[in-house]
Design a protein around this motif. Structure first.
Motif, short mmCIF file in Angstrom:
data_model
loop_
_atom_site.label_atom_id
_atom_site.label_comp_id
_atom_site.label_asym_id
_atom_site.label_seq_id
_atom_site.Cartn_x
_atom_site.Cartn_y
_atom_site.Cartn_z
N ASP A 257 0.80 -1.22 0.00
CA ASP A 257 0.00 0.00 0.00
C ASP A 257 0.84 1.27 0.00
N GLY A 258 2.13 1.16 -0.24
CA GLY A 258 3.01 2.33 -0.20
C GLY A 258 2.62 3.43 -1.17
N LEU A 259 2.38 3.09 -2.43
CA LEU A 259 2.00 4.09 -3.43
C LEU A 259 0.67 4.73 -3.05
N PHE A 260 -0.29 3.92 -2.67
CA PHE A 260 -1.60 4.44 -2.27
C PHE A 260 -1.46 5.41 -1.09
N GLU A 261 -0.70 5.02 -0.08
CA GLU A 261 -0.56 5.87 1.11
C GLU A 261 0.15 7.18 0.79
N ARG A 262 1.15 7.16 -0.10
CA ARG A 262 1.82 8.40 -0.51
C ARG A 262 0.83 9.32 -1.24
N ASP B 95 -8.44 11.73 5.08
CA ASP B 95 -9.42 10.89 5.76
C ASP B 95 -10.68 10.67 4.93
N ASP B 96 -10.90 11.51 3.93
CA ASP B 96 -12.07 11.36 3.06
C ASP B 96 -11.83 10.40 1.89
N VAL B 97 -10.60 9.94 1.70
CA VAL B 97 -10.28 9.03 0.60
C VAL B 97 -10.91 7.66 0.87
N ASP B 98 -11.55 7.12 -0.14
CA ASP B 98 -12.18 5.80 -0.04
C ASP B 98 -11.09 4.76 0.27
N PRO B 99 -11.15 4.12 1.44
CA PRO B 99 -10.11 3.15 1.81
C PRO B 99 -10.06 1.93 0.89
N SER B 100 -11.14 1.66 0.16
CA SER B 100 -11.12 0.50 -0.74
C SER B 100 -10.13 0.70 -1.88
N LEU B 101 -9.75 1.95 -2.19
CA LEU B 101 -8.73 2.20 -3.21
C LEU B 101 -7.35 1.71 -2.76
N GLY B 102 -7.18 1.46 -1.49
CA GLY B 102 -5.90 1.01 -0.95
C GLY B 102 -5.76 -0.50 -0.90
N ALA B 103 -6.70 -1.22 -1.49
CA ALA B 103 -6.63 -2.69 -1.48
C ALA B 103 -5.32 -3.17 -2.08
N SER C 121 -9.44 -5.49 -8.38
CA SER C 121 -10.42 -5.05 -9.38
C SER C 121 -9.77 -4.16 -10.43
N GLY C 122 -10.44 -4.04 -11.55
CA GLY C 122 -9.98 -3.15 -12.61
C GLY C 122 -9.89 -1.71 -12.14
N THR C 123 -10.76 -1.30 -11.25
CA THR C 123 -10.74 0.06 -10.70
C THR C 123 -9.42 0.33 -9.99
N ILE C 124 -8.96 -0.62 -9.20
CA ILE C 124 -7.70 -0.46 -8.48
C ILE C 124 -6.53 -0.43 -9.46
N ILE C 125 -6.54 -1.33 -10.43
CA ILE C 125 -5.46 -1.37 -11.43
C ILE C 125 -5.37 -0.03 -12.15
N LYS C 126 -6.50 0.49 -12.60
CA LYS C 126 -6.52 1.76 -13.33
C LYS C 126 -6.02 2.91 -12.45
N HIS C 127 -6.45 2.93 -11.20
CA HIS C 127 -6.01 4.00 -10.30
C HIS C 127 -4.49 3.99 -10.13
N ARG C 128 -3.93 2.81 -9.87
CA ARG C 128 -2.48 2.72 -9.68
C ARG C 128 -1.73 3.09 -10.96
N LEU C 129 -2.24 2.65 -12.10
CA LEU C 129 -1.59 2.97 -13.37
C LEU C 129 -1.66 4.47 -13.67
N ARG C 130 -2.76 5.11 -13.34
CA ARG C 130 -2.85 6.56 -13.56
C ARG C 130 -1.82 7.30 -12.71
N LEU C 131 -1.61 6.83 -11.49
CA LEU C 131 -0.59 7.45 -10.64
C LEU C 131 0.80 7.22 -11.21
N LEU C 132 1.07 6.00 -11.62
CA LEU C 132 2.41 5.63 -12.09
C LEU C 132 2.72 6.13 -13.50
N ALA C 133 1.76 6.00 -14.41
CA ALA C 133 2.03 6.25 -15.83
C ALA C 133 1.20 7.37 -16.43
N GLY C 134 0.34 8.01 -15.66
CA GLY C 134 -0.52 9.04 -16.22
C GLY C 134 -1.44 8.44 -17.27
N SER C 135 -1.45 9.03 -18.45
CA SER C 135 -2.26 8.49 -19.54
C SER C 135 -1.40 7.69 -20.52
#
Length: 114
Positions: A43-48, A57-65, A90-104
């Motif tokens: 969860d390092g990337l998510f937590e950063r 505190d308003d961030v949906d914790p499920s994004l940190g799976a 889930s695909g939602t988590i994969i997409k979120h992490r990829l957007r952080l790492l690689a943008g578009s």
């Protein structure tokens, strides 16, 4: 149940997120695979990212799976990098992490059962 995601980074040099502190740093297919695998297993990337939000505190914790069993394999093809991700996330988590790492700078090519 695990799913296999087939991804492409059309140009590894341009596969960078908008925030350099969260973005890919890799220059090789193996490096991109290692960084993405680490982002899915822990969860390092998510937590950063969460710490940078106006109200963390308003961030949906499920994004940190995470998925400690996630695997990512990378292969270089000229400028293009192909990644195969096998994970229960889930695909939602994969997409979120990829957007952080690689943008578009990434493309989803296919999704299959693992």
């Amino acid at each position: 149940m695990a799913t296999r995601y087939y991804l492409t980074l059309p140009d590894g040099e341009r596969a960078r997120g908008s925030d350099a502190a969260l973005s890919f740093r890799a220059v090789s297919a193996e490096g991109f695979a290692e960084e993405l695998q680490a982002a899915l297993r822990g969860d390092g990337l998510f937590e950063r990212w969460r710490a940078k939000q106006p109200d963390p505190d308003d961030v949906d914790p499920s994004l940190g799976a995470t998925d400690p069993a996630a695997t990512v394999h990378g292969e270089q093809r000229d400028l293009r990098i192909d990644l195969v991700v096998t994970t229960a996330l889930s695909g939602t988590i994969i997409k979120h992490r990829l957007r952080l790492l690689a943008g578009s700078g990434w493309e989803l090519r296919d999704v299959t059962a693992a």
